[in-house]
Design a protein around this motif. Structure first.
Motif, PDB file in Angstrom:
ATOM      1  N   ALA A  37       0.837  -1.191   0.000  1.00 33.50           N
ATOM      2  CA  ALA A  37       0.000   0.000   0.000  1.00 33.50           C
ATOM      3  C   ALA A  37       0.877   1.249   0.000  1.00 33.50           C
ATOM      4  O   ALA A  37       0.479   2.292  -0.489  1.00 33.50           O
ATOM      5  N   GLN A  38       2.075   1.120   0.562  1.00 33.48           N
ATOM      6  CA  GLN A  38       2.969   2.262   0.666  1.00 33.48           C
ATOM      7  C   GLN A  38       4.416   1.779   0.701  1.00 33.48           C
ATOM      8  O   GLN A  38       4.726   0.765   1.314  1.00 33.48           O
ATOM      9  N   VAL A  39       5.290   2.527   0.029  1.00 29.50           N
ATOM     10  CA  VAL A  39       6.726   2.250   0.058  1.00 29.50           C
ATOM     11  C   VAL A  39       7.430   3.552   0.402  1.00 29.50           C
ATOM     12  O   VAL A  39       7.229   4.574  -0.261  1.00 29.50           O
ATOM     13  N   LEU A  40       8.229   3.539   1.454  1.00 29.80           N
ATOM     14  CA  LEU A  40       8.978   4.716   1.884  1.00 29.80           C
ATOM     15  C   LEU A  40      10.462   4.434   1.697  1.00 29.80           C
ATOM     16  O   LEU A  40      10.930   3.350   2.036  1.00 29.80           O
ATOM     17  N   VAL A  41      11.192   5.408   1.154  1.00 33.16           N
ATOM     18  CA  VAL A  41      12.627   5.225   0.943  1.00 33.16           C
ATOM     19  C   VAL A  41      13.406   6.437   1.424  1.00 33.16           C
ATOM     20  O   VAL A  41      12.903   7.562   1.409  1.00 33.16           O
ATOM     21  N   THR A  42      14.630   6.196   1.876  1.00 29.89           N
ATOM     22  CA  THR A  42      15.557   7.248   2.275  1.00 29.89           C
ATOM     23  C   THR A  42      16.922   6.886   1.725  1.00 29.89           C
ATOM     24  O   THR A  42      17.348   5.734   1.818  1.00 29.89           O
ATOM     25  N   THR A  73       4.419  -7.397  -5.804  1.00 27.03           N
ATOM     26  CA  THR A  73       4.635  -8.272  -4.659  1.00 27.03           C
ATOM     27  C   THR A  73       6.099  -8.687  -4.544  1.00 27.03           C
ATOM     28  O   THR A  73       6.545  -9.101  -3.496  1.00 27.03           O
ATOM     29  N   ASP A  74       6.853  -8.575  -5.640  1.00 28.18           N
ATOM     30  CA  ASP A  74       8.270  -8.950  -5.624  1.00 28.18           C
ATOM     31  C   ASP A  74       9.168  -7.823  -5.144  1.00 28.18           C
ATOM     32  O   ASP A  74      10.247  -8.062  -4.620  1.00 28.18           O
ATOM     33  N   GLY A  75       8.749  -6.554  -5.334  1.00 22.56           N
ATOM     34  CA  GLY A  75       9.594  -5.440  -4.917  1.00 22.56           C
ATOM     35  C   GLY A  75       9.206  -4.142  -5.593  1.00 22.56           C
ATOM     36  O   GLY A  75       8.055  -3.935  -5.966  1.00 22.56           O
ATOM     37  N   PHE A  76      10.198  -3.281  -5.796  1.00 24.08           N
ATOM     38  CA  PHE A  76       9.953  -1.963  -6.377  1.00 24.08           C
ATOM     39  C   PHE A  76      11.267  -1.392  -6.908  1.00 24.08           C
ATOM     40  O   PHE A  76      12.350  -1.913  -6.633  1.00 24.08           O
ATOM     41  N   GLY A 124      30.084   4.029  -4.371  1.00 18.54           N
ATOM     42  CA  GLY A 124      29.614   3.153  -3.317  1.00 18.54           C
ATOM     43  C   GLY A 124      29.449   3.726  -1.915  1.00 18.54           C
ATOM     44  O   GLY A 124      29.605   2.998  -0.951  1.00 18.54           O
ATOM     45  N   THR A 125      29.165   5.002  -1.793  1.00 19.29           N
ATOM     46  CA  THR A 125      29.038   5.583  -0.459  1.00 19.29           C
ATOM     47  C   THR A 125      27.583   5.741  -0.028  1.00 19.29           C
ATOM     48  O   THR A 125      27.320   6.225   1.058  1.00 19.29           O
ATOM     49  N   TYR A 126      26.650   5.332  -0.853  1.00 24.59           N
ATOM     50  CA  TYR A 126      25.237   5.511  -0.554  1.00 24.59           C
ATOM     51  C   TYR A 126      24.540   4.179  -0.292  1.00 24.59           C
ATOM     52  O   TYR A 126      24.939   3.143  -0.815  1.00 24.59           O
ATOM     53  N   SER A 127      23.499   4.239   0.500  1.00 22.67           N
ATOM     54  CA  SER A 127      22.638   3.070   0.676  1.00 22.67           C
ATOM     55  C   SER A 127      21.196   3.545   0.700  1.00 22.67           C
ATOM     56  O   SER A 127      20.909   4.699   0.980  1.00 22.67           O
ATOM     57  N   LEU A 128      20.315   2.635   0.360  1.00 18.19           N
ATOM     58  CA  LEU A 128      18.885   2.924   0.320  1.00 18.19           C
ATOM     59  C   LEU A 128      18.230   2.202   1.481  1.00 18.19           C
ATOM     60  O   LEU A 128      18.312   0.982   1.592  1.00 18.19           O
ATOM     61  N   ASP A 129      17.611   2.947   2.395  1.00 17.66           N
ATOM     62  CA  ASP A 129      16.830   2.360   3.484  1.00 17.66           C
ATOM     63  C   ASP A 129      15.387   2.367   3.017  1.00 17.66           C
ATOM     64  O   ASP A 129      14.906   3.376   2.495  1.00 17.66           O
ATOM     65  N   TRP A 130      14.688   1.256   3.171  1.00 20.53           N
ATOM     66  CA  TRP A 130      13.316   1.180   2.691  1.00 20.53           C
ATOM     67  C   TRP A 130      12.395   0.535   3.711  1.00 20.53           C
ATOM     68  O   TRP A 130      12.817  -0.239   4.549  1.00 20.53           O
ATOM     69  N   LEU A 131      11.128   0.925   3.611  1.00 19.07           N
ATOM     70  CA  LEU A 131      10.068   0.389   4.439  1.00 19.07           C
ATOM     71  C   LEU A 131       8.861   0.149   3.553  1.00 19.07           C
ATOM     72  O   LEU A 131       8.408   1.059   2.863  1.00 19.07           O
ATOM     73  N   VAL A 132       8.365  -1.088   3.538  1.00 26.36           N
ATOM     74  CA  VAL A 132       7.206  -1.458   2.744  1.00 26.36           C
ATOM     75  C   VAL A 132       6.062  -1.758   3.710  1.00 26.36           C
ATOM     76  O   VAL A 132       6.229  -2.513   4.652  1.00 26.36           O
TER      77      VAL A 132
END
Length: 134
Positions: A84-89, A110-113, A124-132
């Motif tokens: 229903a919602q995907v949040l990313v930082t 259903t597999d991802g985004f 390579g200094t970044y990362s993606l934090d996610w909440l589904v």
């Protein structure tokens, strides 16, 4: 002086006879369960019951972002239904300019985004934090 908030409460037999308003909480004193109303379901929806109807499930993770990437695909989630919602930082390990990410609406399955970044990443200094939220 502090204020006390009370939640509608009673035994299970009483809960089943009530249709709580959307967002209204109910607590059963005999079996210690919490329910939330949607305005239509008699007795409300049980909170915290895995796989239960109306149960909110949250999945979170962190994924490294490759150097020079302008998007990130998160896959392999295997969700029962599309989120229903995907949040990313976007997080940078060291100081410097931050990036922003937006999730492609047509990529949510259903597999991802897939999240598009506001600019290509440095080495390579970044990362993606996610909440589904399902």
């Amino acid at each position: 002086m502090s204020q006390k908030i009370q939640i509608r409460r009673g035994v299970e037999a009483q809960r089943a006879l009530v249709t709580p308003d959307a967002g209204e909480l109910l607590f059963t004193t005999d079996n210690k369960q919490l329910f939330v109303g949607d305005g239509a379901t008699a007795g409300g929806l049980l909170l915290g019951a895995a796989g239960g109807v109306g149960y909110v499930q949250k999945y979170a993770g962190t994924q490294a972002i490759a150097s020079g990437a302008d998007s990130v695909a998160v896959t392999g989630l295997g969700l029962a239904s599309a989120p229903a919602q995907v949040l990313v930082t976007v997080r940078k390990a060291t100081g410097g300019a931050n990036l922003f990410a937006t999730v492609r609406g047509d990529s949510i399955t259903t597999d991802g985004f897939t999240a598009d970044l506001s600019a290509a990443t440095a080495a390579g200094t970044y990362s993606l934090d996610w909440l589904v939220i399902v």
